[in-house]
Design an enzyme around this catalytic site. Structure first.
Site, short mmCIF file in Angstrom:
data_model
loop_
_atom_site.label_atom_id
_atom_site.label_comp_id
_atom_site.label_asym_id
_atom_site.label_seq_id
_atom_site.Cartn_x
_atom_site.Cartn_y
_atom_site.Cartn_z
N SER A 37 0.86 -1.18 0.00
CA SER A 37 0.00 0.00 0.00
C SER A 37 0.89 1.22 0.00
O SER A 37 2.03 1.18 0.52
CB SER A 37 -0.89 0.02 1.24
OG SER A 37 -1.53 1.28 1.40
N TYR B 213 -1.21 -0.75 10.45
CA TYR B 213 -1.36 -0.97 9.01
C TYR B 213 -0.20 -0.37 8.24
O TYR B 213 0.42 -1.04 7.39
CB TYR B 213 -2.69 -0.38 8.53
CG TYR B 213 -2.96 -0.60 7.06
CD1 TYR B 213 -3.43 -1.84 6.62
CD2 TYR B 213 -2.77 0.41 6.13
CE1 TYR B 213 -3.69 -2.06 5.27
CE2 TYR B 213 -3.02 0.20 4.78
CZ TYR B 213 -3.49 -1.03 4.36
OH TYR B 213 -3.73 -1.25 3.02
#
Length: 262
Positions: free
Chosen positions: A149, A167
């Site tokens: 990501s 994350y």
């Protein structure tokens, strides 16, 4: 010498796609299947997998599914064993399964940290290791695609509603895992690359999309748009096929240019 079209042909190839029942994983599975690969999908819920397999079959793609919770180490070997029974060998591994959790860093629950890190990092290591040892290294061929990501490139700004310390950390780990594994396994004819998506509509991003609005999110990107249901297909096709046989250890952002300017 092969033509460009032949380099992108996956006829006769096999792929295991985790987190493949919807969203980005399903989009990648579509791309590989449309190029001729035989697909095995994995995610936690069998009902979601059944819908995904039915969807792929309507597109003429040969696919089946195996339910597995990859946050649990005990699920890895049975998944690989069953996938090998169905496919014979695994040419392409797409590590897409992932999770997030939102909370301020000072109050971030340790169990939430462990949940995110176990699925986003530990399971990718364990699954890559198992597939590598069981199928790719013995055959001296493999394509591993890790879904990272752009959150792995940086932190969150003070004004951002995102409070996702685990994350972001996990996706940064995926990026360097990709580079490190590429360095070790290149001698086995295995390429390891990563896709770093920006904002795509998904179950994971639904809350932020509703809160901020698509227009506001799109304005951050030079292309003035968010990702759609075909924007990962091109890079997935490149990394999965022999068109990328001299590309390894690379991370490609698919984010409308956000990471270039922020």
């Amino acid at each position: 010498m092969r033509t460009t079209k032949e380099l992108f042909d996956l006829t006769g190839r096999t792929a295991l796609v985790t987190g493949g029942s919807r969203g980005l994983g399903l989009q990648i599975a579509e791309a590989l299947g449309e190029l001729g690969a035989k697909i095995v999908l994995s995610s936690r819920k069998q009902s979601d997998l059944d819908e995904a397999v039915a969807h792929l079959k309507t597109r003429g793609i040969e696919a089946s599914a195996i339910a597995a919770d990859l946050s649990q180490e005990s699920s890895v070997e049975p998944l690989v064993e069953e996938a090998l029974k169905r496919l014979g060998h695994i040419d392409i591994l797409v590590n897409n399964a992932g999770a997030t959790w939102g909370a301020p860093a000072e109050d971030y629950p340790v169990d939430a940290w462990d949940k995110v890190m176990n699925l986003n990092v530990r399971s990718i290591f364990l699954l890559s290791q198992a597939v590598g040892k069981r199928s790719m290294i013995p055959r001296q061929y493999g394509k591993i695609i890790n879904v990272a990501s752009i959150a792995g490139f940086s932190g969150n700004s003070p004004s951002s509603p995102m409070k996702t310390v685990a994350y972001n950390t996990s996706k940064a780990a995926v990026i360097n895992f990709t580079r490190t594994l590429a360095g070790e396994w290149g001698v086995h004819g295995i390429t390891v690359n990563a896709i770093a998506p920006g904002f795509f509509p998904s179950k994971m991003t639904k809350g932020l999309l509703e809160k901020a609005g698509e227009g506001a999110i799109a304005q951050r990107a030079p292309l003035q748009r968010i990702g759609d249901d075909e924007d990962l297909k091109g890079i997935a096709a490149l990394f999965a096929t022999d068109a990328s046989k001299h590309i390894t250890g690379q991370v490609m952002a698919v984010d409308g240019g956000v990471s270039a300017v922020h």
